[in-house]
Design an enzyme around this catalytic site. Structure first.
Site, PDB file in Angstrom:
ATOM      1  N   ASN A   9       4.278  -4.247   0.415  1.00  0.00           N
ATOM      2  CA  ASN A   9       3.910  -5.565   0.928  1.00  0.00           C
ATOM      3  C   ASN A   9       4.293  -5.602   2.403  1.00  0.00           C
ATOM      4  O   ASN A   9       5.453  -5.753   2.743  1.00  0.00           O
ATOM      5  CB  ASN A   9       4.655  -6.646   0.123  1.00  0.00           C
ATOM      6  CG  ASN A   9       4.385  -8.043   0.651  1.00  0.00           C
ATOM      7  OD1 ASN A   9       3.504  -8.256   1.487  1.00  0.00           O
ATOM      8  ND2 ASN A   9       5.150  -9.012   0.159  1.00  0.00           N
ATOM      9  N   TRP A  10       3.270  -5.467   3.238  1.00  0.00           N
ATOM     10  CA  TRP A  10       3.556  -5.382   4.683  1.00  0.00           C
ATOM     11  C   TRP A  10       3.883  -6.744   5.283  1.00  0.00           C
ATOM     12  O   TRP A  10       4.305  -6.836   6.432  1.00  0.00           O
ATOM     13  CB  TRP A  10       2.359  -4.781   5.417  1.00  0.00           C
ATOM     14  CG  TRP A  10       2.143  -3.318   5.145  1.00  0.00           C
ATOM     15  CD1 TRP A  10       2.920  -2.490   4.382  1.00  0.00           C
ATOM     16  CD2 TRP A  10       1.077  -2.495   5.658  1.00  0.00           C
ATOM     17  NE1 TRP A  10       2.410  -1.214   4.378  1.00  0.00           N
ATOM     18  CE2 TRP A  10       1.277  -1.193   5.161  1.00  0.00           C
ATOM     19  CE3 TRP A  10      -0.020  -2.749   6.487  1.00  0.00           C
ATOM     20  CZ2 TRP A  10       0.419  -0.137   5.477  1.00  0.00           C
ATOM     21  CZ3 TRP A  10      -0.882  -1.696   6.795  1.00  0.00           C
ATOM     22  CH2 TRP A  10      -0.659  -0.403   6.293  1.00  0.00           C
ATOM     23  N   LYS A  11       3.619  -7.806   4.539  1.00  0.00           N
ATOM     24  CA  LYS A  11       3.854  -9.173   5.032  1.00  0.00           C
ATOM     25  C   LYS A  11       3.156  -9.352   6.388  1.00  0.00           C
ATOM     26  O   LYS A  11       2.081  -8.798   6.589  1.00  0.00           O
ATOM     27  CB  LYS A  11       5.356  -9.455   5.098  1.00  0.00           C
ATOM     28  CG  LYS A  11       6.050  -9.127   3.766  1.00  0.00           C
ATOM     29  CD  LYS A  11       7.449  -9.647   3.658  1.00  0.00           C
ATOM     30  CE  LYS A  11       8.017  -9.269   2.295  1.00  0.00           C
ATOM     31  NZ  LYS A  11       9.342  -9.826   2.047  1.00  0.00           N
ATOM     32  N   HIS A  95       3.716 -14.936  -3.960  1.00  0.00           N
ATOM     33  CA  HIS A  95       4.951 -14.394  -3.383  1.00  0.00           C
ATOM     34  C   HIS A  95       5.889 -15.552  -3.051  1.00  0.00           C
ATOM     35  O   HIS A  95       5.440 -16.628  -2.640  1.00  0.00           O
ATOM     36  CB  HIS A  95       4.628 -13.580  -2.125  1.00  0.00           C
ATOM     37  CG  HIS A  95       5.812 -12.798  -1.652  1.00  0.00           C
ATOM     38  ND1 HIS A  95       6.811 -13.363  -0.892  1.00  0.00           N
ATOM     39  CD2 HIS A  95       6.187 -11.519  -1.891  1.00  0.00           C
ATOM     40  CE1 HIS A  95       7.741 -12.444  -0.665  1.00  0.00           C
ATOM     41  NE2 HIS A  95       7.390 -11.318  -1.258  1.00  0.00           N
ATOM     42  N   GLU A  97       7.676 -16.143  -0.621  1.00  0.00           N
ATOM     43  CA  GLU A  97       7.547 -16.678   0.746  1.00  0.00           C
ATOM     44  C   GLU A  97       6.401 -17.680   0.822  1.00  0.00           C
ATOM     45  O   GLU A  97       6.499 -18.699   1.516  1.00  0.00           O
ATOM     46  CB  GLU A  97       7.370 -15.520   1.745  1.00  0.00           C
ATOM     47  CG  GLU A  97       8.688 -14.770   1.939  1.00  0.00           C
ATOM     48  CD  GLU A  97       8.551 -13.305   2.301  1.00  0.00           C
ATOM     49  OE1 GLU A  97       7.453 -12.857   2.688  1.00  0.00           O
ATOM     50  OE2 GLU A  97       9.570 -12.588   2.183  1.00  0.00           O
ATOM     51  N   GLU A 167      10.504 -10.656  -8.892  1.00  0.00           N
ATOM     52  CA  GLU A 167      11.248 -10.527  -7.649  1.00  0.00           C
ATOM     53  C   GLU A 167      12.306 -11.628  -7.560  1.00  0.00           C
ATOM     54  O   GLU A 167      11.974 -12.774  -7.217  1.00  0.00           O
ATOM     55  CB  GLU A 167      10.314 -10.674  -6.450  1.00  0.00           C
ATOM     56  CG  GLU A 167       9.209  -9.654  -6.409  1.00  0.00           C
ATOM     57  CD  GLU A 167       8.689  -9.454  -4.984  1.00  0.00           C
ATOM     58  OE1 GLU A 167       8.874  -8.367  -4.452  1.00  0.00           O
ATOM     59  OE2 GLU A 167       8.134 -10.404  -4.410  1.00  0.00           O
ATOM     60  N   GLY A 173      14.576  -8.921   0.862  1.00  0.00           N
ATOM     61  CA  GLY A 173      14.941  -8.765   2.268  1.00  0.00           C
ATOM     62  C   GLY A 173      16.428  -8.896   2.544  1.00  0.00           C
ATOM     63  O   GLY A 173      16.835  -9.036   3.700  1.00  0.00           O
ATOM     64  N   SER A 212      14.429  -5.590  -2.260  1.00  0.00           N
ATOM     65  CA  SER A 212      15.295  -4.561  -1.664  1.00  0.00           C
ATOM     66  C   SER A 212      15.245  -3.232  -2.420  1.00  0.00           C
ATOM     67  O   SER A 212      16.242  -2.545  -2.536  1.00  0.00           O
ATOM     68  CB  SER A 212      16.737  -5.061  -1.555  1.00  0.00           C
ATOM     69  OG  SER A 212      16.797  -6.188  -0.693  1.00  0.00           O
ATOM     70  N   GLY A 233       8.902  -4.437   0.126  1.00  0.00           N
ATOM     71  CA  GLY A 233       8.708  -5.111   1.400  1.00  0.00           C
ATOM     72  C   GLY A 233       9.153  -4.217   2.547  1.00  0.00           C
ATOM     73  O   GLY A 233       8.427  -3.328   3.002  1.00  0.00           O
ATOM     74  N   GLY A 234      10.369  -4.443   3.005  1.00  0.00           N
ATOM     75  CA  GLY A 234      10.898  -3.748   4.184  1.00  0.00           C
ATOM     76  C   GLY A 234      10.656  -2.244   4.183  1.00  0.00           C
ATOM     77  O   GLY A 234      10.186  -1.676   5.181  1.00  0.00           O
TER      78      GLY A 234
HETATM   79  P1  PGA Z   1      11.953  -6.415   0.283  1.00  0.00           P
HETATM   80  O1  PGA Z   1      10.728  -7.391  -0.029  1.00  0.00           O
HETATM   81  O2  PGA Z   1      11.639  -5.079  -0.347  1.00  0.00           O
HETATM   82  O3  PGA Z   1      12.018  -6.347   1.783  1.00  0.00           O
HETATM   83  O4  PGA Z   1      13.165  -7.029  -0.323  1.00  0.00           O
HETATM   84  C1  PGA Z   1      10.118  -7.398  -1.289  1.00  0.00           C
HETATM   85  C2  PGA Z   1       9.002  -8.406  -1.291  1.00  0.00           C
HETATM   86  O5  PGA Z   1       9.112  -9.436  -0.609  1.00  0.00           O
HETATM   87  O6  PGA Z   1       7.979  -8.218  -1.965  1.00  0.00           O
END
Ligand code: PGA
Length: 252
Positions: A9-11, A95, A97, A167, A173, A212, A233-234
């Site tokens: 997930n590049w956001k 998601h 966010e 999640e 994050g 994470s 994500g990251g």
């Molecule tokens: P993260 O993000 O791996 O940076 O914790 C996961 C996500 O938001 O899907």
């Protein structure tokens, strides 16, 4: 046997040029990985470029949001036909966010999930509890609500096609992952919720862990009995780290 899915997930990271560069470096590294599906969830403006540069490869290209109506007065939104027109393969919805910062609700997801599925898009539906909900013992209540609402309008025989990403919001994050016990408990609970509708479909459902996930914890999490992959994500922005997680999936 469920094929694991590792989805990056590049956001909101990646101009077209940056996305093309990242994908060019990723494609040769994942070309030989077997028994794992790989996808990236890309910002809207870079979707076409990533679709073009990954055509013929094994990489799935997903959007990060979609509206449920095919068209209409919805300023700033993108519809399913707009995604399928440029050969996008799937979409991540719900998601945390989007839920927390942009007001996406379970009622929206109830419409988005079947709209995307019926047009042939793969769907990753995200669910997960806040830290406060976990501390108050409300994790299962929260997950039940999110999973039941999100799947409510999905026909029974399509339930197993919906990928669900568990999640925990406190792990996104933060560098703090769920323990393997916490993750397995929640993943199994999510599968049981699908089984309440159909046991057969629940066996097909791919349930991912997200929050994470990194190369050094991926194998342990991916080896959990109810873990069918990861939403990353990251670590998905770093091609070497993302590749290491992809490689861990079939081993686990
Ligand atoms: P993260 O993000 O791996 O940076 O914790 C996961 C996500 O938001 O899907």
């Amino acid at each position: 046997m469920r094929t694991p899915l590792i989805a990056g997930n590049w956001k909101m990271h990646g101009t077209i040029a940056e996305s093309e560069e990242r994908v060019a470096s990723l494609l040769p590294r994942i070309s030989t990985a077997e028994h794992v599906d790989v996808a990236v969830c890309v910002p809207f403006t870079a979707l076409q470029a990533v679709v073009d540069s990954s055509r013929g490869s094994r990489l799935g290209v997903f959007a990060q949001n979609v509206h449920w109506e095919p068209q209409g007065p919805y300023t700033g939104e993108i519809s399913v036909p707009m995604l399928t027109e440029i050969e996008v393969g799937g979409v991540v919805v719900g998601h945390s966010e989007r839920r927390q910062l942009f007001g996406e609700t379970d009622k929206h997801l109830q419409l988005k999930v079947p709209a995307a599925l019926s047009a042939g898009l793969q769907v990753i539906l995200c669910v997960g509890e806040t830290e406060e909900e976990r501390e108050n013992g409300d994790t299962e209540r929260r997950l039940r609500h999110q999973v039941q609402e999100g799947l409510e309008k999905v026909e029974t025989d399509r339930l197993g096609d919906v990928v669900i990403a568990y999640e925990p919001i406190w792990a996104i994050g933060t560098g703090q992952t769920a323990t393997p016990e916490q993750a397995q408990e929640a993943l199994a609970f999510v599968r049981a919720l699908v089984a309440d509708r159909s046991k057969e479909q629940a066996e097909r459902s791919r349930i991912l862990y997200g929050g994470s996930m990194k190369p050094d914890n991926a194998e342990e999490l991916l080896a959990l009995p109810d873990c069918d992959g990861g939403l990353i994500g990251g670590a998905s922005l770093d091609v070497a780290q993302f590749t290491a997680i992809v490689e861990a999936a079939p081993r686990a």
